[in-house]
Design an enzyme around this catalytic site. Structure first.
Site, mmCIF file in Angstrom:
data_model
loop_
_atom_site.group_PDB
_atom_site.id
_atom_site.type_symbol
_atom_site.label_atom_id
_atom_site.label_comp_id
_atom_site.label_asym_id
_atom_site.label_seq_id
_atom_site.Cartn_x
_atom_site.Cartn_y
_atom_site.Cartn_z
ATOM 1 N N GLY A 139 31.166 27.978 12.390
ATOM 2 C CA GLY A 139 30.406 27.399 11.289
ATOM 3 C C GLY A 139 31.277 26.442 10.513
ATOM 4 O O GLY A 139 32.402 26.126 10.923
ATOM 5 N N PHE A 179 32.809 27.039 7.891
ATOM 6 C CA PHE A 179 33.960 27.760 7.356
ATOM 7 C C PHE A 179 35.068 27.911 8.393
ATOM 8 O O PHE A 179 36.233 28.062 8.044
ATOM 9 C CB PHE A 179 33.532 29.156 6.891
ATOM 10 C CG PHE A 179 32.924 29.969 7.996
ATOM 11 C CD1 PHE A 179 33.721 30.685 8.881
ATOM 12 C CD2 PHE A 179 31.560 30.006 8.173
ATOM 13 C CE1 PHE A 179 33.173 31.409 9.913
ATOM 14 C CE2 PHE A 179 30.999 30.741 9.212
ATOM 15 C CZ PHE A 179 31.805 31.438 10.074
ATOM 16 N N GLY A 180 34.723 27.947 9.694
ATOM 17 C CA GLY A 180 35.716 28.226 10.724
ATOM 18 C C GLY A 180 35.074 28.935 11.897
ATOM 19 O O GLY A 180 33.931 28.652 12.261
ATOM 20 N N LYS A 196 36.687 36.682 11.030
ATOM 21 C CA LYS A 196 36.388 35.304 10.626
ATOM 22 C C LYS A 196 37.696 34.608 10.245
ATOM 23 O O LYS A 196 38.517 35.189 9.520
ATOM 24 C CB LYS A 196 35.426 35.278 9.434
ATOM 25 C CG LYS A 196 34.073 35.849 9.751
ATOM 26 C CD LYS A 196 33.153 35.840 8.540
ATOM 27 C CE LYS A 196 32.628 34.467 8.241
ATOM 28 N NZ LYS A 196 31.547 34.494 7.209
ATOM 29 N N ASP A 219 21.924 31.716 0.379
ATOM 30 C CA ASP A 219 21.808 31.110 1.716
ATOM 31 C C ASP A 219 21.047 32.053 2.633
ATOM 32 O O ASP A 219 21.516 32.433 3.712
ATOM 33 C CB ASP A 219 23.177 30.786 2.290
ATOM 34 C CG ASP A 219 23.099 29.873 3.513
ATOM 35 O OD1 ASP A 219 22.057 29.214 3.688
ATOM 36 O OD2 ASP A 219 24.069 29.813 4.285
#
Length: 322
Positions: A19, A21-22, A39, A129
């Site tokens: 995503g 973010f990573g 993550k 979200d």
């Protein structure tokens, strides 16, 4: 950069997601001998969110709202978050079930989603979200339980000590996924509980119909599209309870306490009127049960054929012997 182990004990096996973010990895805890999710977010990310997400998960620890955190730290130029490994997301399950769910499944999911949001809001947070990809099935111990993930955009809507609601700011950039974002979010207002609920309404309709009429519209035009398209086209194609739900979220004031039980009862009453039985609840469970039944039937048929062949062979031998 290829990782082998993080946090001293979590061996990265394969990448299972990505995503803004990573990346997300399937990993193995070499001490507890079980799989986990990891993550990773590069430290040079323009808008880092993983440390904030970790702090939200910490505030939610001890609840049954979100995945449980195992470890957080910084290694090799990355923030790293290790958490329980959960099942598939609703987005993945939707694809497995042909792109849409039955009304029975959607009503059952609505019950769980509303409980999750009520619990999250009780902890003074709004998610900001809401979308199918951020709802995950549970762990092996509770496979049908729903959890909510990806708290990187979540924020407190009230002070946990004084219980005072935050001020309604405007002229803010839209937050969240445009397809499911509330109209107020599109308009630049800071999100509150009403916005999470409005997003859930859009998610439920998407799960039921397989798409949303405005999903291919430009972001700037989705404010108008959501109201006009819904009022003129969509509401005649879905059960009235979904229209009542959306209109209720539109009527809420910024700091108003939602009536979650009222919303749950909308869908419970529809579930009963449709004559649905509580088990099995979800389409993917029905599909899995059918798959197993077919597998058992095929296995039984193969056994029967083997027995017939053996008996046939025995009869031939007996005839020859005679």
């Amino acid at each position: 950069m290829e990782y082998v182990r993080v946090g001293g004990r979590y061996r990265l096996d394969e990448k299972i997601g990505a995503g803004t973010f990573g990346d997300v990895y399937l990993a193995f805890d070499i001490i507890r001998k079980e799989h986990v999710a990891v993550k990773l977010e590069p430290l040079d990310t323009d808008e880092p969110s993983l440390e904030h997400e970790y702090s939200v998960y910490e505030d939610l620890s001890g609840t049954e709202i979100a995945p449980r955190i195992r470890w957080f730290g910084c290694e090799s130029g990355h923030d790293i978050l290790v958490m329980d490994l959960h099942g598939l997301s609703l987005d993945e399950l939707l694809k497995r079930c042909g792109g849409r769910f039955s009304l029975k499944t959607v009503l059952s999911l609505a019950e769980q989603m509303l409980h999750l949001l009520e619990s999250l809001h009780a902890q003074d947070y709004v998610h900001c979200d809401i979308k199918p990809a951020n709802f995950l099935l549970g762990t092996p111990k509770s496979p049908s339980q729903l959890y909510i993930a990806d708290m990187g955009l979540a924020h407190r809507y009230r002070d946990p000590v004084t219980r005072s609601h935050i001020v309604c700011e405007d002229n803010l950039p839209p937050v969240g996924t445009a397809r499911y974002a509330s109209i107020h979010s599109h308009q630049g207002f800071r999100q509150s509980r009403r916005d999470d609920l409005e997003s859930v309404a859009y998610v439920l309709i998407n799960l039921l119909r397989g798409s949303l009429p405005w999903q291919h519209s430009k972001v700037d035009s989705q404010i108008v599209a959501k109201k006009t398209t819904f009022l003129t086209q969509l509401r005649t194609k879905i059960p009235n309870e979904f229209s009542v739900f959306i209109n209720y979220t539109w009527s809420l004031r910024y700091d108003e306490d939602p009536d979650y039980e009222y919303l749950r009862n909308l869908f419970r009453d529809l579930f009963i009127r449709e004559g649905y039985k509580p088990e099995p609840i979800y389409d993917w469970e029905v599909e899995e049960a059918a798959r197993r039944a077919n597998a058992d039937s095929s296995s039984s048929e193969r056994r029967s054929k083997r027995m017939l062949r053996r008996r046939s062979g025995m009869s031939v031998k007996a005839a020859r012997a005679g």
